[in-house]
Design an enzyme around this catalytic site. Structure first.
Site, PDB file in Angstrom:
ATOM      1  CG  HIS A   8      -0.322   0.062   2.554  1.00 53.08           C
ATOM      2  ND1 HIS A   8      -0.027  -1.068   3.276  1.00 53.08           N
ATOM      3  CD2 HIS A   8       0.060   1.103   3.339  1.00 53.08           C
ATOM      4  CE1 HIS A   8       0.503  -0.728   4.442  1.00 53.08           C
ATOM      5  NE2 HIS A   8       0.579   0.590   4.496  1.00 53.08           N
ATOM      6  CD  GLU A  44      -6.243   0.187   8.064  1.00 52.30           C
ATOM      7  OE1 GLU A  44      -5.178   0.397   7.494  1.00 52.30           O
ATOM      8  OE2 GLU A  44      -6.720  -0.959   8.224  1.00 52.30           O
ATOM      9  CD  GLN A  61      -2.247   2.068   6.130  1.00 52.73           C
ATOM     10  OE1 GLN A  61      -1.105   2.437   5.905  1.00 52.73           O
ATOM     11  NE2 GLN A  61      -2.530   1.206   7.082  1.00 52.73           N
ATOM     12  CG  HIS A  85       3.499   4.738   5.241  1.00 50.78           C
ATOM     13  ND1 HIS A  85       2.509   5.351   5.974  1.00 50.78           N
ATOM     14  CD2 HIS A  85       3.039   3.479   5.002  1.00 50.78           C
ATOM     15  CE1 HIS A  85       1.507   4.515   6.176  1.00 50.78           C
ATOM     16  NE2 HIS A  85       1.795   3.359   5.584  1.00 50.78           N
ATOM     17  CD  GLU A 135       3.200  -0.338   6.831  1.00 52.04           C
ATOM     18  OE1 GLU A 135       2.814   0.809   6.531  1.00 52.04           O
ATOM     19  OE2 GLU A 135       2.429  -1.252   7.178  1.00 52.04           O
TER      20      GLU A 135
END
Ligand code: V0V
Ligand code: CO
Length: 140
Positions: A8, A44, A61, A85, A135
């Site tokens: 994501h 989220e 996300q 991110h 991530e």
């Protein structure tokens, strides 16, 4: 170490409903999941972008802070809404994080913790990834 896909892209916003509406109405992405992740201080919404070669999905996300002292809240106050991110899928987040840590990249959750949809996640420091908070995700 193998990253199998973009799991994501994390986008932080002030107004989750309005941002979800933008992505569903304008781009036609499907809202597939919502969750409060208390450990990260975020609410989220997950939007499906496409399926991938490894059988899992690539998603957006959308994130909004649950309270004022979350990392995302500080980021939002300082920078405003936007890309926060990028998350790569891997079959073994522990092994990938170990390898990257030995290469000198700061691993922020060691051991990895629980993320969205029961996934196992950790993060790499943005200063060690050319300015991108990165991530790593292993799906349950
Ligand atoms: C901070 N910096 C960033 C950044 N956040 N650079 C790029 N992208 C970001 N998102 C820069 C910041 O401008 C500073 O640069 C430097 O890093 C240090 O920042 P700081 O002021 O110390 O910021 P902090 O204290 O907010 O910490 C930043 C980190 C923190 C990245 C360490 O946000 C963190 O631990 N993040 C991991 C957890 C997380 O982000 N959770 C929310 C998503 P200068 O000014 O010194 O040059 S949760 C999620 O995605 C889940 C659960 C999921 O399942 O997917
Ligand atoms: Co994320």
């Amino acid at each position: 170490m193998a990253f199998t896909r973009i799991d994501h892209i994390g986008i932080v916003c002030h107004d989750l409903d309005a941002t979800v509406a933008f992505y569903t109405d304008t781009f036609g992405f499907e809202l597939i999941h919502t969750e409060d992740i208390e450990s990260q201080g975020v609410r989220e919404a997950i939007l499906r972008v496409n399926g991938t070669d490894d059988g899992a999905l690539s998603c957006l996300q959308l994130l909004t802070p649950l309270h004022e002292d979350s990392a995302v809240s500080r980021w939002l106050a300082e920078r405003g809404p936007g890309v926060h991110h990028i998350a790569f899928g891997t079959d073994d987040v522990d092994a990938a994080a170990g390898e990257l840590g030995r290469a000198g990249i700061r691993v922020l959750f060691d051991p990895p913790g629980t993320g969205s949809r029961g996934s196992r996640v950790t993060f790499l420091h943005p200063k060690d990834c050319h300015g991108v908070l990165t991530e790593l995700v292993t799906l349950p």
